[in-house]
Design a protein around this motif. Structure first.
Motif, PDB file in Angstrom:
ATOM      1  N   VAL A  27       3.860   1.966 -13.458  1.00 38.54           N
ATOM      2  CA  VAL A  27       2.982   2.094 -12.029  1.00 38.54           C
ATOM      3  C   VAL A  27       1.837   1.118 -12.352  1.00 38.54           C
ATOM      4  CG1 VAL A  27       1.745   3.756 -10.784  1.00 38.54           C
ATOM      5  CG2 VAL A  27       3.812   4.336 -11.999  1.00 38.54           C
ATOM      6  N   GLY A  28       1.393   1.036 -13.654  1.00 41.40           N
ATOM      7  CA  GLY A  28       0.147   0.043 -13.619  1.00 41.40           C
ATOM      8  C   GLY A  28       0.316  -1.375 -13.084  1.00 41.40           C
ATOM      9  N   VAL A  29       1.708  -1.796 -13.468  1.00 42.74           N
ATOM     10  CA  VAL A  29       1.705  -3.308 -13.230  1.00 42.74           C
ATOM     11  C   VAL A  29       1.882  -3.301 -11.502  1.00 42.74           C
ATOM     12  CG1 VAL A  29       3.736  -4.859 -12.938  1.00 42.74           C
ATOM     13  CG2 VAL A  29       3.191  -3.881 -14.934  1.00 42.74           C
ATOM     14  N   ARG A  30       2.540  -2.302 -10.951  1.00 40.69           N
ATOM     15  CA  ARG A  30       2.679  -2.301  -9.339  1.00 40.69           C
ATOM     16  C   ARG A  30       1.025  -2.351  -8.777  1.00 40.69           C
ATOM     17  NH1 ARG A  30       7.321  -0.882  -6.871  1.00 40.69           N
ATOM     18  NH2 ARG A  30       9.375  -0.793  -8.330  1.00 40.69           N
ATOM     19  N   CYS A  31       0.287  -1.422  -9.499  1.00 42.83           N
ATOM     20  CA  CYS A  31      -1.191  -1.263  -9.001  1.00 42.83           C
ATOM     21  C   CYS A  31      -1.905  -2.617  -9.197  1.00 42.83           C
ATOM     22  CB  CYS A  31      -1.943  -0.269  -9.796  1.00 42.83           C
ATOM     23  SG  CYS A  31      -1.582   1.392  -9.472  1.00 42.83           S
ATOM     24  N   VAL A  42      -9.208  -2.125   5.856  1.00 44.40           N
ATOM     25  CA  VAL A  42      -8.281  -0.958   6.387  1.00 44.40           C
ATOM     26  C   VAL A  42      -6.743  -1.493   6.436  1.00 44.40           C
ATOM     27  CG1 VAL A  42      -7.792   0.797   8.086  1.00 44.40           C
ATOM     28  CG2 VAL A  42     -10.004   0.371   7.128  1.00 44.40           C
ATOM     29  N   LEU A  43      -6.768  -2.454   7.136  1.00 44.87           N
ATOM     30  CA  LEU A  43      -5.326  -3.163   7.415  1.00 44.87           C
ATOM     31  C   LEU A  43      -4.647  -3.457   5.961  1.00 44.87           C
ATOM     32  CD1 LEU A  43      -5.996  -5.251  10.500  1.00 44.87           C
ATOM     33  CD2 LEU A  43      -4.498  -3.306  10.453  1.00 44.87           C
ATOM     34  N   LEU A  44      -5.449  -4.211   5.014  1.00 41.58           N
ATOM     35  CA  LEU A  44      -4.858  -4.865   3.919  1.00 41.58           C
ATOM     36  C   LEU A  44      -4.505  -3.498   3.000  1.00 41.58           C
ATOM     37  CD1 LEU A  44      -7.412  -7.674   3.072  1.00 41.58           C
ATOM     38  CD2 LEU A  44      -4.902  -7.788   3.943  1.00 41.58           C
ATOM     39  N   VAL A  45      -5.355  -2.706   2.841  1.00 38.38           N
ATOM     40  CA  VAL A  45      -5.268  -1.608   1.996  1.00 38.38           C
ATOM     41  C   VAL A  45      -3.922  -0.697   2.561  1.00 38.38           C
ATOM     42  CG1 VAL A  45      -6.328   0.808   1.038  1.00 38.38           C
ATOM     43  CG2 VAL A  45      -7.704  -1.336   1.147  1.00 38.38           C
ATOM     44  N   THR A  46      -3.883  -0.332   3.834  1.00 35.29           N
ATOM     45  CA  THR A  46      -2.614   0.277   4.102  1.00 35.29           C
ATOM     46  C   THR A  46      -1.514  -0.293   4.070  1.00 35.29           C
ATOM     47  OG1 THR A  46      -4.125   1.299   6.136  1.00 35.29           O
ATOM     48  CG2 THR A  46      -1.708   1.377   6.406  1.00 35.29           C
ATOM     49  N   SER A  47      -1.489  -1.803   3.989  1.00 33.23           N
ATOM     50  CA  SER A  47      -0.078  -2.456   3.917  1.00 33.23           C
ATOM     51  C   SER A  47       0.256  -2.615   2.374  1.00 33.23           C
ATOM     52  CB  SER A  47      -0.406  -3.805   4.426  1.00 33.23           C
ATOM     53  OG  SER A  47      -1.389  -4.478   3.570  1.00 33.23           O
ATOM     54  N   VAL A  48      -0.783  -2.392   1.494  1.00 31.84           N
ATOM     55  CA  VAL A  48      -0.351  -2.735  -0.032  1.00 31.84           C
ATOM     56  C   VAL A  48       0.125  -1.515  -1.063  1.00 31.84           C
ATOM     57  CG1 VAL A  48      -1.632  -4.744   0.021  1.00 31.84           C
ATOM     58  CG2 VAL A  48      -2.494  -2.677  -0.857  1.00 31.84           C
ATOM     59  N   VAL A  49      -0.650  -0.340  -0.130  1.00 28.05           N
ATOM     60  CA  VAL A  49      -0.077   1.074  -0.942  1.00 28.05           C
ATOM     61  C   VAL A  49       1.533   1.142  -1.186  1.00 28.05           C
ATOM     62  CG1 VAL A  49      -2.166   2.280  -0.333  1.00 28.05           C
ATOM     63  CG2 VAL A  49      -0.310   2.467   1.297  1.00 28.05           C
ATOM     64  N   GLY A  50       2.334   0.616  -0.244  1.00 31.89           N
ATOM     65  CA  GLY A  50       3.849   0.879  -0.263  1.00 31.89           C
ATOM     66  C   GLY A  50       4.156  -0.007  -1.652  1.00 31.89           C
ATOM     67  N   LEU A  51       3.481  -0.724  -2.196  1.00 31.05           N
ATOM     68  CA  LEU A  51       3.942  -1.298  -3.369  1.00 31.05           C
ATOM     69  C   LEU A  51       4.172  -0.473  -4.455  1.00 31.05           C
ATOM     70  CD1 LEU A  51       1.517  -4.698  -3.684  1.00 31.05           C
ATOM     71  CD2 LEU A  51       3.785  -4.461  -2.882  1.00 31.05           C
ATOM     72  N   LEU A  52       3.659   0.752  -4.525  1.00 34.52           N
ATOM     73  CA  LEU A  52       3.908   1.853  -5.458  1.00 34.52           C
ATOM     74  C   LEU A  52       5.310   2.647  -5.089  1.00 34.52           C
ATOM     75  CD1 LEU A  52       1.094   1.158  -6.135  1.00 34.52           C
ATOM     76  CD2 LEU A  52       0.694   3.458  -6.900  1.00 34.52           C
TER      77      LEU A  52
END
Length: 212
Positions: free
Chosen positions: A89-93, A60-70
């Motif tokens: 967007v795909g590159v960011r994903c 949960v911590l990791l996913v919450t932190s990486v969604v801001g990459l979009l």
């Protein structure tokens, strides 16, 4: 990919624009907090149930932190470039996937959950895809500059809701009874989130061109 798109991508890579255009601070914070949680609690894990609970917190911590990459402050400027929305967007994903997968693999090696590793990885993948789908949808239909601000709380809220479900519908089932059924539900979440993510990557300009 057409010639203009190849040239644009080649120039962006050569100029080193991508690392500077992405806000890495939340990702680094997520890595550090996850590492701190592992250092703090890993020695207290003595069974599969404890390992699963610890790794779920890390996921949960990791996913919450990486969604801001979009988040894309230049989305309005880049809308007219020859590189399509799916590529931008795909590159960011892809970067977000790597930013979750690498520390997640390290966490698995640290905690060593045994046979439950595959199921926990499925949970992490489904939660990651859900977070990216929410962030990508917000970026397309609302504001691409603040997608992570809404997607992060959505991931936390969804994880909290999943933790409160009754045993019959449990998502975070402990190893043992109900484990297989819970991960069938996680597989459905992964499939649905993947479809939604792909739909959000479709460039709306393509439909306008076809109509003309």
């Amino acid at each position: 990919m057409t010639g203009p798109r190849r040239r644009v991508l080649r120039e962006l890579v050569a100029a080193g624009v991508l690392p500077r255009a992405i806000w890495w601070h939340p990702v680094l914070a997520g890595w550090l907090i996850s590492a701190a949680v592992l250092v703090w609690k890993a020695d207290d894990v003595h069974d599969a149930r404890g390992a699963a609970a610890l790794l779920r917190v890390v996921a949960v911590l990791l996913v919450t932190s990486v969604v801001g990459l979009l988040d894309d402050a230049a989305a309005n400027v880049l809308a007219a470039v020859p590189v399509p929305l799916a590529w931008r967007v795909g590159v960011r994903c892809c970067l977000a996937v790597v930013a979750v997968a690498a520390p997640w693999a390290a966490a698995l090696l640290w905690v060593r959950p045994g046979h439950s590793a595959a199921g926990l990885t499925l949970e992490c993948a489904a939660l990651s895809t859900f977070g990216l789908a929410v962030a990508s949808g917000i970026a397309r239909w609302w504001d691409p500059r603040d997608a992570g601000l809404a997607a992060g709380p959505a991931v936390l809220g969804t994880a909290g809701f999943a933790a409160l479900l009754p045993p019959r519908w449990a998502m975070f089932a402990p190893p043992g009874g109900g484990w297989v059924e819970a991960h069938v539900r996680w597989a459905v979440v992964l499939a649905v989130a993947s479809v939604v993510l792909v739909l959000t990557l479709r460039d709306p300009a393509r439909r306008a061109i076809r109509i003309r």
